[in-house]
Design a protein around this motif. Structure first.
Motif, PDB file in Angstrom:
ATOM      1  N   THR A 167      14.806  -9.240   2.770  1.00 35.08           N
ATOM      2  CA  THR A 167      15.138  -9.600   4.148  1.00 35.08           C
ATOM      3  C   THR A 167      15.006  -8.421   5.103  1.00 35.08           C
ATOM      4  O   THR A 167      15.159  -8.600   6.313  1.00 35.08           O
ATOM      5  CB  THR A 167      16.575 -10.153   4.236  1.00 35.08           C
ATOM      6  OG1 THR A 167      17.489  -9.177   3.718  1.00 35.08           O
ATOM      7  CG2 THR A 167      16.711 -11.439   3.435  1.00 35.08           C
ATOM      8  N   ASN A 168      14.713  -7.251   4.571  1.00 38.16           N
ATOM      9  CA  ASN A 168      14.639  -6.058   5.407  1.00 38.16           C
ATOM     10  C   ASN A 168      13.213  -5.487   5.398  1.00 38.16           C
ATOM     11  O   ASN A 168      12.252  -6.234   5.371  1.00 38.16           O
ATOM     12  CB  ASN A 168      15.648  -5.020   4.921  1.00 38.16           C
ATOM     13  CG  ASN A 168      17.070  -5.506   5.043  1.00 38.16           C
ATOM     14  OD1 ASN A 168      17.478  -5.954   6.104  1.00 38.16           O
ATOM     15  ND2 ASN A 168      17.829  -5.431   3.965  1.00 38.16           N
ATOM     16  N   ALA A 169      13.102  -4.196   5.434  1.00 35.14           N
ATOM     17  CA  ALA A 169      11.808  -3.523   5.346  1.00 35.14           C
ATOM     18  C   ALA A 169      11.605  -3.020   3.927  1.00 35.14           C
ATOM     19  O   ALA A 169      12.568  -2.760   3.199  1.00 35.14           O
ATOM     20  CB  ALA A 169      11.741  -2.361   6.337  1.00 35.14           C
ATOM     21  N   ARG A 170      10.353  -2.890   3.537  1.00 39.17           N
ATOM     22  CA  ARG A 170      10.033  -2.351   2.215  1.00 39.17           C
ATOM     23  C   ARG A 170       8.625  -1.782   2.246  1.00 39.17           C
ATOM     24  O   ARG A 170       7.836  -2.064   3.161  1.00 39.17           O
ATOM     25  CB  ARG A 170      10.130  -3.433   1.137  1.00 39.17           C
ATOM     26  CG  ARG A 170       9.056  -4.490   1.279  1.00 39.17           C
ATOM     27  CD  ARG A 170       8.962  -5.390   0.060  1.00 39.17           C
ATOM     28  NE  ARG A 170       7.753  -6.187   0.109  1.00 39.17           N
ATOM     29  CZ  ARG A 170       7.334  -6.968  -0.879  1.00 39.17           C
ATOM     30  NH1 ARG A 170       8.052  -7.075  -1.973  1.00 39.17           N
ATOM     31  NH2 ARG A 170       6.212  -7.649  -0.769  1.00 39.17           N
ATOM     32  N   HIS A 171       8.289  -0.977   1.260  1.00 41.10           N
ATOM     33  CA  HIS A 171       6.928  -0.502   1.105  1.00 41.10           C
ATOM     34  C   HIS A 171       6.109  -1.636   0.478  1.00 41.10           C
ATOM     35  O   HIS A 171       6.501  -2.167  -0.570  1.00 41.10           O
ATOM     36  CB  HIS A 171       6.867   0.726   0.199  1.00 41.10           C
ATOM     37  CG  HIS A 171       7.608   1.914   0.734  1.00 41.10           C
ATOM     38  ND1 HIS A 171       7.089   2.724   1.722  1.00 41.10           N
ATOM     39  CD2 HIS A 171       8.833   2.409   0.424  1.00 41.10           C
ATOM     40  CE1 HIS A 171       7.955   3.689   1.986  1.00 41.10           C
ATOM     41  NE2 HIS A 171       9.023   3.512   1.232  1.00 41.10           N
ATOM     42  N   PRO A 172       5.007  -2.071   1.072  1.00 43.09           N
ATOM     43  CA  PRO A 172       4.207  -3.143   0.477  1.00 43.09           C
ATOM     44  C   PRO A 172       3.870  -2.848  -0.985  1.00 43.09           C
ATOM     45  O   PRO A 172       3.439  -1.741  -1.318  1.00 43.09           O
ATOM     46  CB  PRO A 172       2.950  -3.163   1.354  1.00 43.09           C
ATOM     47  CG  PRO A 172       3.420  -2.652   2.680  1.00 43.09           C
ATOM     48  CD  PRO A 172       4.433  -1.601   2.342  1.00 43.09           C
ATOM     49  N   ARG A 173       4.118  -3.820  -1.838  1.00 44.47           N
ATOM     50  CA  ARG A 173       3.909  -3.698  -3.290  1.00 44.47           C
ATOM     51  C   ARG A 173       4.673  -2.536  -3.903  1.00 44.47           C
ATOM     52  O   ARG A 173       4.348  -2.070  -4.996  1.00 44.47           O
ATOM     53  CB  ARG A 173       2.416  -3.576  -3.629  1.00 44.47           C
ATOM     54  CG  ARG A 173       1.598  -4.809  -3.282  1.00 44.47           C
ATOM     55  CD  ARG A 173       0.198  -4.685  -3.867  1.00 44.47           C
ATOM     56  NE  ARG A 173      -0.633  -5.824  -3.480  1.00 44.47           N
ATOM     57  CZ  ARG A 173      -1.914  -5.951  -3.820  1.00 44.47           C
ATOM     58  NH1 ARG A 173      -2.501  -5.012  -4.549  1.00 44.47           N
ATOM     59  NH2 ARG A 173      -2.610  -7.004  -3.437  1.00 44.47           N
ATOM     60  N   GLY A 174       5.676  -2.015  -3.190  1.00 48.61           N
ATOM     61  CA  GLY A 174       6.450  -0.896  -3.705  1.00 48.61           C
ATOM     62  C   GLY A 174       5.708   0.420  -3.697  1.00 48.61           C
ATOM     63  O   GLY A 174       6.157   1.405  -4.292  1.00 48.61           O
ATOM     64  N   ASN A 175       4.571   0.466  -2.995  1.00 45.27           N
ATOM     65  CA  ASN A 175       3.744   1.666  -2.947  1.00 45.27           C
ATOM     66  C   ASN A 175       4.238   2.589  -1.835  1.00 45.27           C
ATOM     67  O   ASN A 175       4.065   2.294  -0.648  1.00 45.27           O
ATOM     68  CB  ASN A 175       2.283   1.272  -2.705  1.00 45.27           C
ATOM     69  CG  ASN A 175       1.344   2.463  -2.803  1.00 45.27           C
ATOM     70  OD1 ASN A 175       1.748   3.623  -2.710  1.00 45.27           O
ATOM     71  ND2 ASN A 175       0.064   2.170  -2.987  1.00 45.27           N
ATOM     72  N   LYS A 176       4.824   3.717  -2.187  1.00 39.07           N
ATOM     73  CA  LYS A 176       5.401   4.623  -1.189  1.00 39.07           C
ATOM     74  C   LYS A 176       4.350   5.408  -0.419  1.00 39.07           C
ATOM     75  O   LYS A 176       4.691   6.112   0.535  1.00 39.07           O
ATOM     76  CB  LYS A 176       6.401   5.556  -1.865  1.00 39.07           C
ATOM     77  CG  LYS A 176       7.633   4.807  -2.373  1.00 39.07           C
ATOM     78  CD  LYS A 176       8.709   5.754  -2.885  1.00 39.07           C
ATOM     79  CE  LYS A 176       9.935   4.966  -3.326  1.00 39.07           C
ATOM     80  NZ  LYS A 176      11.024   5.840  -3.830  1.00 39.07           N
ATOM     81  N   ASP A 177       3.079   5.272  -0.817  1.00 34.75           N
ATOM     82  CA  ASP A 177       2.006   5.847  -0.008  1.00 34.75           C
ATOM     83  C   ASP A 177       1.748   5.009   1.240  1.00 34.75           C
ATOM     84  O   ASP A 177       1.072   5.463   2.168  1.00 34.75           O
ATOM     85  CB  ASP A 177       0.718   5.950  -0.825  1.00 34.75           C
ATOM     86  CG  ASP A 177       0.800   7.001  -1.919  1.00 34.75           C
ATOM     87  OD1 ASP A 177       1.608   7.945  -1.764  1.00 34.75           O
ATOM     88  OD2 ASP A 177       0.082   6.871  -2.925  1.00 34.75           O
TER      89      ASP A 177
END
Length: 253
Positions: A167-177
């Motif tokens: 429901t918030n913000a995240r890195h797409p696919r968990g990719n921190k790049d």
């Protein structure tokens, strides 16, 4: 107090079974024993899923931990009440102090064939069938669709657990790049309503079956709507997107 309405194709499990389900809700939400009143309505849900509609007196909605406990407790209680080893449920929670309109959608079709495993890339040339539900629709509901080359398909990410919804913000696919962006600024499957929208090529129509390619939905996925794609619905001006989106989509098809 809380009220739980259960919509299912299964037979009513009886008063003892309903009381057991109510107790599971009370425990998950920290309510006094006997707070949850449970009603069972036998009806076609399209996929055998038990739809759980919970209304509480509490302000707002249960937090993530409560929703996870609630989902787990309901699953366990329904398995015991129905004497089944597995029960698929869909849970919707509203509050009497703030009750937005509740939308319950019955699948119109199911994806058959194609991929069975969930992974992100290489959907090009994947062949599958969108099988219209013959109990709801005659084959003529698809009449004329063969004149279109492309379809737009709305489906439900039914394999995403409620506890995994973002429901918030995240890195797409968990990719921190890639940058931290809101869930509505990306197309990830862990969406609040778990709705997917895709375009695919229509290859053939056969009775209730639409043979398609490039549909990024795994076998068994419930389909909520099918529309022919018309070129006039395409973008009416130049499009733009950030670099991370281009990188993410590079191997998608």
């Amino acid at each position: 107090m809380a009220e739980l309405t259960l919509l299912s194709e299964a037979t009513d499990p009886g008063r003892a079974g309903l009381d057991g389900i109510g107790s599971a809700v009370d425990e998950a939400l920290g309510l006094p024993e006997g707070s949850c009143d449970v009603t069972w309505r036998q009806c076609l849900t399209g996929t055998g899923t038990v739809i759980c509609l919970l209304t509480t007196d509490e302000a707002g909605y249960p937090d993530t931990d409560q929703q996870t406990r609630l989902h787990q407790s309901l699953s366990k209680a329904l398995r015991q009440s129905l004497n089944q080893t597995a029960v698929n449920i869909q849970l919707a929670v509203t509050s009497r102090s703030f009750t937005p309109p509740l939308v319950v959608s019955r699948p119109i079709a199911t994806v058959v064939g194609g991929r069975t495993e969930i992974r992100d890339d290489n959907w090009a040339e994947v062949s599958s069938v969108i099988r219209l539900d013959p109990e709801q629709f005659p084959a003529e509901a698809l009449s004329g669709i063969e004149d279109f080359s492309q379809l737009e398909v709305v489906f439900h990410f039914d394999r995403v657990p409620v506890a995994k919804i973002e429901t918030n913000a995240r890195h797409p696919r968990g990719n921190k790049d890639w940058p931290l962006v809101g869930i509505f600024a990306q197309r990830g499957k862990n969406r609040p309503n778990r709705i997917g929208v895709s375009r695919c090529r229509l290859i053939e129509v056969s009775g209730h079956d639409l043979h398609v390619k490039d549909l990024d939905a795994v076998s068994g996925t419930p389909v909520l709507d099918i529309k022919p794609y018309m070129s006039e619905y395409g973008p009416r001006s130049a499009t733009r997107q950030p670099q991370w989106a281009t990188e993410l989509m590079r191997d998608y098809y």
